[in-house]
Design a protein around this motif. Structure first.
Motif, PDB file in Angstrom:
ATOM      1  N   HIS A   1       0.833  -1.197   0.000  1.00  0.00           N
ATOM      2  CA  HIS A   1       0.000   0.000   0.000  1.00  0.00           C
ATOM      3  C   HIS A   1       0.872   1.254   0.000  1.00  0.00           C
ATOM      4  N   LYS A   2       1.919   1.226   0.804  1.00  0.00           N
ATOM      5  CA  LYS A   2       2.787   2.395   0.953  1.00  0.00           C
ATOM      6  C   LYS A   2       3.454   2.782  -0.354  1.00  0.00           C
ATOM      7  N   ILE A   3       4.058   1.809  -1.026  1.00  0.00           N
ATOM      8  CA  ILE A   3       4.775   2.147  -2.255  1.00  0.00           C
ATOM      9  C   ILE A   3       3.813   2.472  -3.397  1.00  0.00           C
ATOM     10  N   THR A   4       2.642   1.836  -3.413  1.00  0.00           N
ATOM     11  CA  THR A   4       1.664   2.154  -4.462  1.00  0.00           C
ATOM     12  C   THR A   4       1.167   3.576  -4.298  1.00  0.00           C
ATOM     13  N   GLU A   5       0.930   3.986  -3.049  1.00  0.00           N
ATOM     14  CA  GLU A   5       0.522   5.363  -2.789  1.00  0.00           C
ATOM     15  C   GLU A   5       1.611   6.346  -3.226  1.00  0.00           C
ATOM     16  N   GLN A   6       2.868   5.987  -3.002  1.00  0.00           N
ATOM     17  CA  GLN A   6       3.964   6.859  -3.413  1.00  0.00           C
ATOM     18  C   GLN A   6       3.982   7.025  -4.935  1.00  0.00           C
ATOM     19  N   ALA A   7       3.758   5.915  -5.650  1.00  0.00           N
ATOM     20  CA  ALA A   7       3.727   5.989  -7.118  1.00  0.00           C
ATOM     21  C   ALA A   7       2.535   6.808  -7.596  1.00  0.00           C
ATOM     22  N   ILE A   8       1.395   6.637  -6.949  1.00  0.00           N
ATOM     23  CA  ILE A   8       0.196   7.387  -7.324  1.00  0.00           C
ATOM     24  C   ILE A   8       0.388   8.879  -7.055  1.00  0.00           C
ATOM     25  N   ASP A   9       1.029   9.223  -5.945  1.00  0.00           N
ATOM     26  CA  ASP A   9       1.307  10.631  -5.655  1.00  0.00           C
ATOM     27  C   ASP A   9       2.137  11.257  -6.775  1.00  0.00           C
ATOM     28  N   LEU A  10       3.117  10.507  -7.270  1.00  0.00           N
ATOM     29  CA  LEU A  10       3.947  11.007  -8.359  1.00  0.00           C
ATOM     30  C   LEU A  10       3.127  11.166  -9.632  1.00  0.00           C
ATOM     31  N   PHE A  11       2.235  10.221  -9.907  1.00  0.00           N
ATOM     32  CA  PHE A  11       1.361  10.311 -11.080  1.00  0.00           C
ATOM     33  C   PHE A  11       0.480  11.551 -10.990  1.00  0.00           C
ATOM     34  N   GLU A  12      -0.086  11.800  -9.832  1.00  0.00           N
ATOM     35  CA  GLU A  12      -0.963  12.966  -9.668  1.00  0.00           C
ATOM     36  C   GLU A  12      -0.184  14.271  -9.833  1.00  0.00           C
ATOM     37  N   LYS A  13       1.057  14.262  -9.394  1.00  0.00           N
ATOM     38  CA  LYS A  13       1.892  15.464  -9.538  1.00  0.00           C
ATOM     39  C   LYS A  13       2.140  15.746 -11.026  1.00  0.00           C
ATOM     40  N   GLN A  14       2.342  14.672 -11.794  1.00  0.00           N
ATOM     41  CA  GLN A  14       2.586  14.826 -13.227  1.00  0.00           C
ATOM     42  C   GLN A  14       1.295  15.047 -14.016  1.00  0.00           C
ATOM     43  N   ASN A  15       0.167  14.677 -13.408  1.00  0.00           N
ATOM     44  CA  ASN A  15      -1.135  14.793 -14.084  1.00  0.00           C
ATOM     45  C   ASN A  15      -2.123  15.490 -13.146  1.00  0.00           C
ATOM     46  N   PRO A  16      -1.989  16.792 -12.979  1.00  0.00           N
ATOM     47  CA  PRO A  16      -2.814  17.516 -12.008  1.00  0.00           C
ATOM     48  C   PRO A  16      -4.308  17.513 -12.315  1.00  0.00           C
ATOM     49  N   ASP A  17      -4.685  17.097 -13.518  1.00  0.00           N
ATOM     50  CA  ASP A  17      -6.103  17.028 -13.863  1.00  0.00           C
ATOM     51  C   ASP A  17      -6.751  15.716 -13.407  1.00  0.00           C
ATOM     52  N   VAL A  18      -5.937  14.798 -12.858  1.00  0.00           N
ATOM     53  CA  VAL A  18      -6.455  13.500 -12.422  1.00  0.00           C
ATOM     54  C   VAL A  18      -6.223  13.326 -10.923  1.00  0.00           C
ATOM     55  N   THR A  19      -7.272  12.988 -10.209  1.00  0.00           N
ATOM     56  CA  THR A  19      -7.186  12.670  -8.790  1.00  0.00           C
ATOM     57  C   THR A  19      -7.512  11.202  -8.605  1.00  0.00           C
ATOM     58  N   VAL A  20      -6.707  10.515  -7.837  1.00  0.00           N
ATOM     59  CA  VAL A  20      -6.888   9.076  -7.627  1.00  0.00           C
ATOM     60  C   VAL A  20      -7.437   8.810  -6.237  1.00  0.00           C
TER      61      VAL A  20
END
Length: 424
Positions: free
Chosen positions: A51-70
């Motif tokens: 869970h921890k590392i997946t959340e870290q990857a998702i945080d990075l995705f959201e930073k690169q894609n500010p129009d998408v919230t996960v």
């Protein structure tokens, strides 16, 4: 099931009218808002470390894609499919969710998964592994990575017992039992050579060495004789004291690798997936090839998709969902964060870029797969409907054998009858 909440999401009660305006976090429409932003619901199973590392990857995705919230939800393995099936039936399936090969065919054939062709860039993914995510010719799933089934050897237990590591290029099942028995005898109080298990991957390897396959035309492809011999292997291991007695063996078989004999430094060997190496023990663990039958023309070993990412067929955000999956399997930064938790990365460019930075256990797993790659069969295709019930069924009949409640022949016949009535 735990949820990843964000304070920006809220439910607003309009007291004057009695109406309720609900955002995606409250279970409402996750379609794009007036500002063009979208919310993706994503689900997976696993332990806290995943869970921890997946959340870290998702945080990075959201930073690169500010129009998408996960919006993430996750649970343990035991409850995952029950919750997912309930959501699918209620028309509330996540936009993106994890699935494994035992369930892929069933979900794909019930039109619950979206065709991912064109949604995810697959150009740098291993083509054979990618093909395992197809059902009836449609790419419904993208592999998260690859595993191989292997014997893990705790080198400290071998050294303390004064037993040499076996030559895994030529050892047989008889050798495996002999080495296990030596380790138990010389290892001291509470130490065992190995622990038995009734995993279907183990059976797949054992059967393939005899020219048989786990599934054939939607049914079990293994003969009663091969299955009986496979069960006998575990019974013999207990009798020779290469592994614990039935009661402890059954208890261990229900535990995670962290609680296994090899994980607690009380066992010399154990069979597990390569991506579990990092959680195995604080000691040095070597990965060994599977033993072989003397007459085998194949190692029986195979490359396995660890799990898959899929998109719900009725998701209104399939383009954004595909973008998230693309990021998780193709982005080097995501690959570095996720490591081998969901299998060894199979994107050639990502692997080249991050390999030297991976933890030692991940690098050892990659070295092992590279070493045996020429002996690995192609990844399996989607299993028949009902295949998710087979592992527990195999274990139940195996436990009857080692507990003395059934002969190996009776267990084999009983399993085949029940399994084939369940499949399809």
């Amino acid at each position: 099931m735990l949820h990843r909440q964000r304070t920006a999401r809220h439910c607003v009660a309009l007291a004057a009218t009695g109406a309720l305006v609900t955002t995606a976090a409250c279970g409402g429409d996750s379609g794009p808002g007036d500002d063009g932003k979208v919310t993706l619901k994503v689900s997976w199973w696993g332990e806290a470390s995943r869970h921890k590392i997946t959340e870290q990857a998702i945080d990075l995705f959201e930073k690169q894609n500010p129009d998408v919230t996960v919006e993430s939800s996750y649970s343990t393995w035991d409850s995952y499919y029950d919750q997912l099936t309930t959501k699918v039936a209620a028309g509330d399936a996540p936009d993106v969710f994890a699935i494994e090969i035992r369930k892929l065919g069933e979900f794909g054939r019930k039109n619950t998964l979206a065709d991912l062709k064109g949604l995810v860039n697959t150009g740098d993914l291993d083509p054979k592994l990618l093909s395992s995510g197809t059902v009836d010719g449609t790419q419904y799933a993208i592999p998260t990575g690859a595993n191989a089934w292997a014997v893990m050897a705790n080198t400290s237990v071998f050294e303390k017992a004064g037993v040499s590591l076996p030559d895994d290029s030529s050892w047989t099942w008889e050798d495996y039992e002999d080495v296990s028995t030596q380790l138990t005898k010389a290892g001291g109080s509470g130490i065992y050579g190995t622990q038995i298990n009734f995993n279907d991957a183990f059976l797949n390897v054992f059967a393939a060495q005899r020219g048989e396959s786990l599934y054939d035309n939607g049914k079990i492809g293994i003969s009663a004789g091969t299955l009986a011999d496979w069960y006998q292997l575990s019974a013999d291991m207990i009798e020779s004291k290469g592994s614990p007695d039935a009661a402890l063996s059954n208890e261990l078989d229900a535990n995670s690798i962290e609680q296994s004999l090899i994980g607690t430094n009380k066992g010399g060997m154990g069979m597990f997936w390569t991506n579990q190496l990092s959680t195995a023990s604080g000691e040095k663990i070597d990965l060994l090839q599977m033993p072989q039958a003397p007459e085998a023309t194949s190692s029986g070993m195979f490359l396995q998709p660890a799990m898959f990412w899929t998109v719900g067929a009725h998701s209104e955000q399939q383009k954004a969902a595909g973008k998230l999956i693309d990021f998780l399997v193709n982005d080097p930064q995501a690959g570095k964060i996720l490591g081998s938790d969901r299998g060894l990365p199979m994107n050639s460019k990502v692997l080249k870029e991050i390999r030297s930075d991976l933890p030692a256990a991940d690098q050892a797993s990659l070295d092992y797969v590279d070493k045996v790659r020429d002996k690995l069969a192609d990844p399996p295709s989607a299993y028949p409907d009902g295949a998710a019930d087979i592992p527990d069924m195999l274990k139940r009949y195996g436990q009857d054998v080692i507990s003395g409640n059934k002969t190996t022949e009776a267990a084999a016949e009983g399993f085949l009858k029940e399994a084939n009535s369940t499949l399809g």
